[in-house]
Design a protein around this motif. Structure first.
Motif, PDB file in Angstrom:
ATOM      1  N   LYS A 131       0.820  -1.213   0.000  1.00  0.00           N
ATOM      2  CA  LYS A 131       0.000   0.000   0.000  1.00  0.00           C
ATOM      3  C   LYS A 131       0.857   1.268   0.000  1.00  0.00           C
ATOM      4  CE  LYS A 131      -1.973  -1.126   3.936  1.00  0.00           C
ATOM      5  NZ  LYS A 131      -1.181  -2.332   4.251  1.00  0.00           N
ATOM      6  N   SER A 132       1.797   1.350   0.947  1.00  0.00           N
ATOM      7  CA  SER A 132       2.642   2.544   1.019  1.00  0.00           C
ATOM      8  C   SER A 132       3.517   2.662  -0.222  1.00  0.00           C
ATOM      9  CB  SER A 132       3.542   2.504   2.259  1.00  0.00           C
ATOM     10  OG  SER A 132       2.761   2.547   3.424  1.00  0.00           O
ATOM     11  N   THR A 133       3.994   1.539  -0.707  1.00  0.00           N
ATOM     12  CA  THR A 133       4.835   1.557  -1.910  1.00  0.00           C
ATOM     13  C   THR A 133       4.063   2.135  -3.087  1.00  0.00           C
ATOM     14  OG1 THR A 133       6.058  -0.361  -1.121  1.00  0.00           O
ATOM     15  CG2 THR A 133       6.181   0.103  -3.476  1.00  0.00           C
ATOM     16  N   ALA A 136      -3.428   9.842   1.921  1.00  0.00           N
ATOM     17  CA  ALA A 136      -3.266   9.792   3.375  1.00  0.00           C
ATOM     18  C   ALA A 136      -2.941   8.357   3.763  1.00  0.00           C
ATOM     19  CB  ALA A 136      -4.536  10.266   4.068  1.00  0.00           C
ATOM     20  N   ASP A 137      -1.699   8.142   4.234  1.00  0.00           N
ATOM     21  CA  ASP A 137      -1.242   6.792   4.548  1.00  0.00           C
ATOM     22  C   ASP A 137      -1.458   6.496   6.029  1.00  0.00           C
ATOM     23  OD1 ASP A 137      -0.109   4.311   4.487  1.00  0.00           O
ATOM     24  OD2 ASP A 137       1.836   4.951   3.685  1.00  0.00           O
ATOM     25  N   GLU A 138      -2.420   5.659   6.315  1.00  0.00           N
ATOM     26  CA  GLU A 138      -2.751   5.290   7.699  1.00  0.00           C
ATOM     27  C   GLU A 138      -2.823   6.523   8.592  1.00  0.00           C
ATOM     28  OE1 GLU A 138      -2.936   1.926   8.721  1.00  0.00           O
ATOM     29  OE2 GLU A 138      -1.699   0.819   7.294  1.00  0.00           O
ATOM     30  N   PRO A 175       2.213  11.255   5.269  1.00  0.00           N
ATOM     31  CA  PRO A 175       2.941   9.985   5.366  1.00  0.00           C
ATOM     32  C   PRO A 175       2.478   9.134   6.539  1.00  0.00           C
ATOM     33  CG  PRO A 175       4.317  11.798   6.103  1.00  0.00           C
ATOM     34  CD  PRO A 175       3.041  12.403   5.601  1.00  0.00           C
ATOM     35  N   GLN A 176       2.873   7.850   6.476  1.00  0.00           N
ATOM     36  CA  GLN A 176       2.413   6.885   7.477  1.00  0.00           C
ATOM     37  C   GLN A 176       2.776   7.319   8.894  1.00  0.00           C
ATOM     38  OE1 GLN A 176       3.209   2.891   6.253  1.00  0.00           O
ATOM     39  NE2 GLN A 176       1.988   2.017   7.882  1.00  0.00           N
ATOM     40  N   ASN A 177       3.952   7.884   9.069  1.00  0.00           N
ATOM     41  CA  ASN A 177       4.306   8.417  10.384  1.00  0.00           C
ATOM     42  C   ASN A 177       4.441   9.936  10.275  1.00  0.00           C
ATOM     43  OD1 ASN A 177       5.537   9.328  12.707  1.00  0.00           O
ATOM     44  ND2 ASN A 177       6.790   7.494  12.935  1.00  0.00           N
TER      45      ASN A 177
HETATM   46 MG    MG Z   1       2.415   1.166   4.760  1.00  0.00          MG
END
Ligand code: MG
Ligand code: ATP
Length: 331
Positions: free
Chosen positions: A45-47, A175-177, A95-97
């Motif tokens: 997913k993030s990729t 929007a990643d997580e 980003p995820q974080n």
């Molecule tokens: Mg991810």
């Protein structure tokens, strides 16, 4: 507005091998829509997200495929043109974080002001004013724009990151997580805010999440990723009520109990496919209760069922039978 065609993303490893993290994804996203991208950890997913906004790790690249954004193939743009014309202006990412999205040595406000002024010819005062307004909209005290990232709580950093993503009024926000690691009340508020802003700014959103209850609440469409591929893609109602892929059917277990925390997809037994040595056949076959010889031997092609419902499964046309069997297994 966005159409991915046979997109591949690989990470080169030191031993000479490569991780095929995204392996032939074709999906499209219409304007003003929220697309939920779900799938277990490591499914790519993030990729996929980072390939679109060109923020892949150094060892990552796109060997094949097209990313058509409003008629431009993004894979053909130079890095310079991409930075200048696309990133933040047109496409932005939370980003995820969220903490990692900010530079620790500058205040959050300075970073938003700088993002605005890099792309638009506005005075510092005007840019600051816009940053304050965004803070207010996102429920952060505007007085805090002069804080450093570490002075923010996780939830505030997440909101500030959304402010940064919105500051140039992009057409597409990834929007990643955006709510992982936040408590439930804050999660709900952030998602509601995202939905409101989407309506107000008329942007499209790709929302990446593990949490199925999230996507069912606010998304229009859902793409289910498994082992670097999108195995099922349809509108939210179809995915929830009439899924055709056994993996999605397995995820259904998580739907009824949306009050409970931790609706992770990891409840399906077995391990994901090896992305370094990809084998012929359906990547889900080793975990699929319905796999036949064909599934082990032949990689399924995407097939469209009624109205944009796309499934990669040899047995997708046996929906009723599989649903019935899945129910029996549950009881
Ligand atoms: Mg991810
Ligand atoms: P999560 O839900 O945990 O965030 P994800 O679906 O976002 O997972 P990705 O982060 O896209 O998954 O990772 C997909 C695959 O690519 C995984 O097998 C991961 O280990 C691998 N991967 C990610 N980044 C790199 C990298 N820089 N080098 C090598 N492999 C990587």
């Amino acid at each position: 507005m966005l159409e991915l065609t046979d997109l591949h993303v690989e990470y080169e490893m030191e031993d000479g091998g490569s991780v095929k993290a995204v392996n032939g994804v074709s999906i499209s996203l219409e304007e003003d829509k929220i697309l939920g991208l779900i799938g277990e950890s490591g499914s790519g997913k993030s990729t996929l997200a980072k390939a679109i906004i060109r923020l892949l790790a150094k060892n990552g690249h796109v060997p094949e495929g097209e990313i058509d954004y409003k008629g431009t193939d993004l894979t053909e743009l130079s890095d310079r043109a991409f930075r200048k014309e696309m990133r933040w202006d047109e496409i932005s990412m939370v980003p995820q974080n969220a903490m990692n999205g900010f530079d620790p040595v500058y205040t959050v406000g300075d970073q938003i002001v700088q993002a605005i002024r890099t792309h638009e010819d506005v005075s510092k005062a005007d840019a600051r004013e816009r940053a304050r307004e965004l803070f207010e909209q996102l429920g952060i005290d505007p007085g805090r724009i002069d804080d450093y990232p570490h002075q923010f709580s996780g939830g505030m950093a997440q909101r500030a990151m959304i402010a940064l993503a919105l500051c140039l009024d992009p057409s597409l926000i990834i929007a990643d997580e955006p709510t992982t690691a936040l408590d439930v009340v804050i999660q709900d508020r952030i998602l509601q805010t995202l939905r409101d802003l989407q309506t107000e700014f008329q942007s499209s959103i790709i929302l990446i999440t593990h949490d199925i209850s999230v996507v069912s609440d606010i998304c229009d469409d859902i793409a289910v990723m498994y082992g670097g591929r999108v195995v099922e893609h349809a509108d939210v109602g179809t995915i929830i009520k009439e899924p055709r892929h056994p993996y999605t059917l397995g995820l259904r277990n998580a739907f009824p109990d949306i009050e409970e925390d931790d609706q992770d997809l990891i409840s399906i037994p077995g391990t994901p496919p090896d992305l370094v040595d990809l084998e012929e056949g359906c990547g889900f076959a080793p975990r699929c209760p319905f796999a036949t010889d064909e599934c082990w031997d032949v990689t399924p092609e995407p097939t469209e069922y009624d109205d944009g419902h796309i499934v990669e499964c040899h047995r997708a046309d046996e929906q009723e039978l599989l649903t019935e069997k899945a129910k029996q297994k549950e009881t």
